[in-house]
Each structure stands twice: as C-alpha cells, then as structure tokens.
Scaffold this motif. Sequence first.
Motif, PDB file in Angstrom:
ATOM      1  N   ASN A 110       0.794  -1.150  -0.168  1.00  0.00           N
ATOM      2  CA  ASN A 110      -0.067   0.081   0.124  1.00  0.00           C
ATOM      3  C   ASN A 110       0.946   1.337  -0.143  1.00  0.00           C
ATOM      4  O   ASN A 110       0.800   2.253   0.668  1.00  0.00           O
ATOM      5  N   THR A 111       1.797   1.264  -0.881  1.00  0.00           N
ATOM      6  CA  THR A 111       2.624   2.281  -0.861  1.00  0.00           C
ATOM      7  C   THR A 111       3.422   2.302  -2.328  1.00  0.00           C
ATOM      8  O   THR A 111       3.376   1.597  -3.161  1.00  0.00           O
ATOM      9  N   THR A 112       3.957   3.924  -2.728  1.00  0.00           N
ATOM     10  CA  THR A 112       4.771   4.005  -4.009  1.00  0.00           C
ATOM     11  C   THR A 112       6.144   4.085  -3.502  1.00  0.00           C
ATOM     12  O   THR A 112       6.784   4.256  -4.469  1.00  0.00           O
ATOM     13  N   THR A 113       6.489   4.176  -2.566  1.00  0.00           N
ATOM     14  CA  THR A 113       7.857   4.332  -1.963  1.00  0.00           C
ATOM     15  C   THR A 113       8.518   2.652  -1.542  1.00  0.00           C
ATOM     16  O   THR A 113       8.264   2.297  -0.611  1.00  0.00           O
ATOM     17  N   THR A 114       9.366   2.576  -2.350  1.00  0.00           N
ATOM     18  CA  THR A 114      10.166   1.168  -1.923  1.00  0.00           C
ATOM     19  C   THR A 114      11.356   1.372  -1.099  1.00  0.00           C
ATOM     20  O   THR A 114      12.346   2.568  -1.276  1.00  0.00           O
ATOM     21  N   SER A 115      12.085   0.264  -0.538  1.00  0.00           N
ATOM     22  CA  SER A 115      13.140   0.441   0.238  1.00  0.00           C
ATOM     23  C   SER A 115      13.853  -0.890   0.341  1.00  0.00           C
ATOM     24  O   SER A 115      13.027  -1.996   0.498  1.00  0.00           O
ATOM     25  N   THR A 116      15.093  -0.973   0.297  1.00  0.00           N
ATOM     26  CA  THR A 116      15.832  -2.297   0.360  1.00  0.00           C
ATOM     27  C   THR A 116      15.826  -2.474   2.081  1.00  0.00           C
ATOM     28  O   THR A 116      16.256  -3.472   2.583  1.00  0.00           O
ATOM     29  N   GLY A 117      15.773  -1.717   2.869  1.00  0.00           N
ATOM     30  CA  GLY A 117      16.125  -1.726   4.174  1.00  0.00           C
ATOM     31  C   GLY A 117      17.695  -1.293   4.407  1.00  0.00           C
ATOM     32  O   GLY A 117      18.201  -1.354   3.428  1.00  0.00           O
ATOM     33  N   SER A 118      18.048  -1.090   5.566  1.00  0.00           N
ATOM     34  CA  SER A 118      19.441  -0.564   5.799  1.00  0.00           C
ATOM     35  C   SER A 118      20.181  -1.857   6.194  1.00  0.00           C
ATOM     36  O   SER A 118      20.168  -2.475   7.189  1.00  0.00           O
ATOM     37  N   ALA A 119      21.350  -1.963   5.367  1.00  0.00           N
ATOM     38  CA  ALA A 119      22.666  -2.922   5.469  1.00  0.00           C
ATOM     39  C   ALA A 119      23.169  -2.674   6.581  1.00  0.00           C
ATOM     40  O   ALA A 119      23.535  -1.193   6.950  1.00  0.00           O
ATOM     41  N   GLY A 120      23.661  -3.352   7.572  1.00  0.00           N
ATOM     42  CA  GLY A 120      24.493  -3.089   8.773  1.00  0.00           C
ATOM     43  C   GLY A 120      26.030  -2.422   8.216  1.00  0.00           C
ATOM     44  O   GLY A 120      25.985  -2.509   6.941  1.00  0.00           O
ATOM     45  N   GLU A 121      26.423  -1.828   9.205  1.00  0.00           N
ATOM     46  CA  GLU A 121      27.683  -1.023   8.650  1.00  0.00           C
ATOM     47  C   GLU A 121      28.656  -1.898   7.910  1.00  0.00           C
ATOM     48  O   GLU A 121      29.115  -2.772   8.439  1.00  0.00           O
ATOM     49  N   THR A 122      29.235  -1.326   7.006  1.00  0.00           N
ATOM     50  CA  THR A 122      30.350  -2.089   6.282  1.00  0.00           C
ATOM     51  C   THR A 122      31.523  -2.044   7.142  1.00  0.00           C
ATOM     52  O   THR A 122      31.683  -1.205   8.025  1.00  0.00           O
ATOM     53  N   THR A 123      32.310  -3.060   6.742  1.00  0.00           N
ATOM     54  CA  THR A 123      33.613  -3.283   7.372  1.00  0.00           C
ATOM     55  C   THR A 123      35.007  -2.763   6.818  1.00  0.00           C
ATOM     56  O   THR A 123      35.870  -2.659   7.354  1.00  0.00           O
ATOM     57  N   ALA A 124      34.746  -2.316   5.544  1.00  0.00           N
ATOM     58  CA  ALA A 124      35.764  -1.862   4.805  1.00  0.00           C
ATOM     59  C   ALA A 124      35.438  -0.592   3.818  1.00  0.00           C
ATOM     60  O   ALA A 124      34.043  -0.260   3.454  1.00  0.00           O
ATOM     61  N   ALA A 125      36.187   0.354   3.562  1.00  0.00           N
ATOM     62  CA  ALA A 125      35.895   1.413   2.705  1.00  0.00           C
ATOM     63  C   ALA A 125      35.999   0.662   1.182  1.00  0.00           C
ATOM     64  O   ALA A 125      36.481  -0.343   1.030  1.00  0.00           O
ATOM     65  N   ASN A 126      35.555   1.474  -0.047  1.00  0.00           N
ATOM     66  CA  ASN A 126      35.578   0.837  -1.209  1.00  0.00           C
ATOM     67  C   ASN A 126      34.690  -0.540  -1.499  1.00  0.00           C
ATOM     68  O   ASN A 126      35.389  -1.113  -2.133  1.00  0.00           O
ATOM     69  N   GLU A 127      33.501  -0.537  -0.810  1.00  0.00           N
ATOM     70  CA  GLU A 127      32.759  -1.822  -1.118  1.00  0.00           C
ATOM     71  C   GLU A 127      31.897  -1.399  -2.422  1.00  0.00           C
ATOM     72  O   GLU A 127      31.397  -0.298  -2.510  1.00  0.00           O
ATOM     73  N   TYR A 128      31.432  -2.534  -3.045  1.00  0.00           N
ATOM     74  CA  TYR A 128      30.349  -2.384  -3.903  1.00  0.00           C
ATOM     75  C   TYR A 128      29.086  -2.962  -3.620  1.00  0.00           C
ATOM     76  O   TYR A 128      28.889  -3.914  -2.765  1.00  0.00           O
TER      77      TYR A 128
ATOM     78  N   SER B 279      33.032   4.893  -0.798  1.00  0.00           N
ATOM     79  CA  SER B 279      34.517   5.008  -0.417  1.00  0.00           C
ATOM     80  C   SER B 279      34.508   5.123   1.107  1.00  0.00           C
ATOM     81  O   SER B 279      35.681   5.273   1.430  1.00  0.00           O
ATOM     82  N   ALA B 280      33.835   5.041   1.778  1.00  0.00           N
ATOM     83  CA  ALA B 280      33.967   5.147   3.291  1.00  0.00           C
ATOM     84  C   ALA B 280      32.846   4.056   4.063  1.00  0.00           C
ATOM     85  O   ALA B 280      31.884   3.498   3.492  1.00  0.00           O
ATOM     86  N   ILE B 281      33.314   3.673   5.189  1.00  0.00           N
ATOM     87  CA  ILE B 281      32.714   2.676   6.030  1.00  0.00           C
ATOM     88  C   ILE B 281      31.249   3.259   6.341  1.00  0.00           C
ATOM     89  O   ILE B 281      31.108   4.726   6.731  1.00  0.00           O
ATOM     90  N   GLY B 282      30.119   2.678   6.407  1.00  0.00           N
ATOM     91  CA  GLY B 282      29.043   3.424   6.560  1.00  0.00           C
ATOM     92  C   GLY B 282      27.770   2.360   6.567  1.00  0.00           C
ATOM     93  O   GLY B 282      27.963   1.044   6.314  1.00  0.00           O
ATOM     94  N   THR B 283      26.456   2.765   6.951  1.00  0.00           N
ATOM     95  CA  THR B 283      25.292   2.039   6.573  1.00  0.00           C
ATOM     96  C   THR B 283      24.675   2.563   5.526  1.00  0.00           C
ATOM     97  O   THR B 283      24.400   3.602   5.285  1.00  0.00           O
ATOM     98  N   TYR B 284      23.963   1.527   4.617  1.00  0.00           N
ATOM     99  CA  TYR B 284      23.628   1.934   3.193  1.00  0.00           C
ATOM    100  C   TYR B 284      22.340   1.372   2.896  1.00  0.00           C
ATOM    101  O   TYR B 284      21.941   0.426   3.466  1.00  0.00           O
ATOM    102  N   SER B 285      21.517   2.209   2.145  1.00  0.00           N
ATOM    103  CA  SER B 285      20.048   1.681   1.577  1.00  0.00           C
ATOM    104  C   SER B 285      19.831   2.257   0.551  1.00  0.00           C
ATOM    105  O   SER B 285      20.426   3.469  -0.027  1.00  0.00           O
ATOM    106  N   THR B 286      18.804   1.955  -0.155  1.00  0.00           N
ATOM    107  CA  THR B 286      18.492   2.758  -1.510  1.00  0.00           C
ATOM    108  C   THR B 286      16.824   2.401  -1.803  1.00  0.00           C
ATOM    109  O   THR B 286      16.133   1.380  -1.027  1.00  0.00           O
ATOM    110  N   GLY B 287      16.058   3.055  -2.435  1.00  0.00           N
ATOM    111  CA  GLY B 287      14.707   2.762  -2.730  1.00  0.00           C
ATOM    112  C   GLY B 287      14.437   3.323  -4.046  1.00  0.00           C
ATOM    113  O   GLY B 287      15.256   4.030  -4.655  1.00  0.00           O
TER     114      GLY B 287
END
Length: 105
Positions: free
Chosen positions: A10-28, A80-88
């Motif tokens: 019941n939405t038009t906004t999709t999301s992947t949810g947030s992956a846990g914090e990466t352990t290294a920079a330069n991740e794909y 290029s940095a350690i972090g928590t990522y998501s998209t939608g």
Amino acid sequence: DKTASNIGSNTTTTSTGSAGETTAANEYLVAVMSCLSPGTLDNNLTSPTNGFTEQEGYINNWTSPINGGGAGSYLDKIVSAIGTYSTGLTSANTGYFAGCIVTLK
C-alpha cells in the motif's frame, strides 16, 4: 559483507532496508527491487535514492498472472567510506514491493 531486505504494501515508496555497517571502505553495493500493483497494467520504478544508479536490464510494465502491473530493477553503487547504506525507488502506482541489498568487499 552485509545484507538487508524489506517488504511493504500500500505504498509508492520502496526501500531495501538498511544493511549493517560495512567493514571496509571501497565496497560494491548491489540492490534489487521489485513491485506489483494489482488492478493496473502499467507500472514502473524511477528515482533511485542515496546516490545509487539504476542499471540497464530493469523491467518496467510487465503484466502478472493476477492482472497487475509490475516492475523490477537492479541498482548499484561503489562507496568510499565505512557506513550503513540503503536505497529505494518510487513506484508509479500503489502496491506491494520487495527489496534487498548486499555489500561486497
């Protein structure tokens, strides 16, 4: 490295949810999104969030066996940095969605 998944309705906004914090920079990061809008035969996904790029090979406006319009998309990003990522993405019509994301060292 990390994964996340998310579903919604019941939405038009999709999301992947947030992956846990990466352990290294330069991740794909790779994300996949799918949506279904019952009652309409026309649907598409647009406007990736958080700097992700929608890659060729996505499918918009497919018709499901239950007479609904669906769409699917593949997105990616190099960080290029350690972090928590998501998209939608934004769906053209209200409906159901499923999304997931994986980070790769």
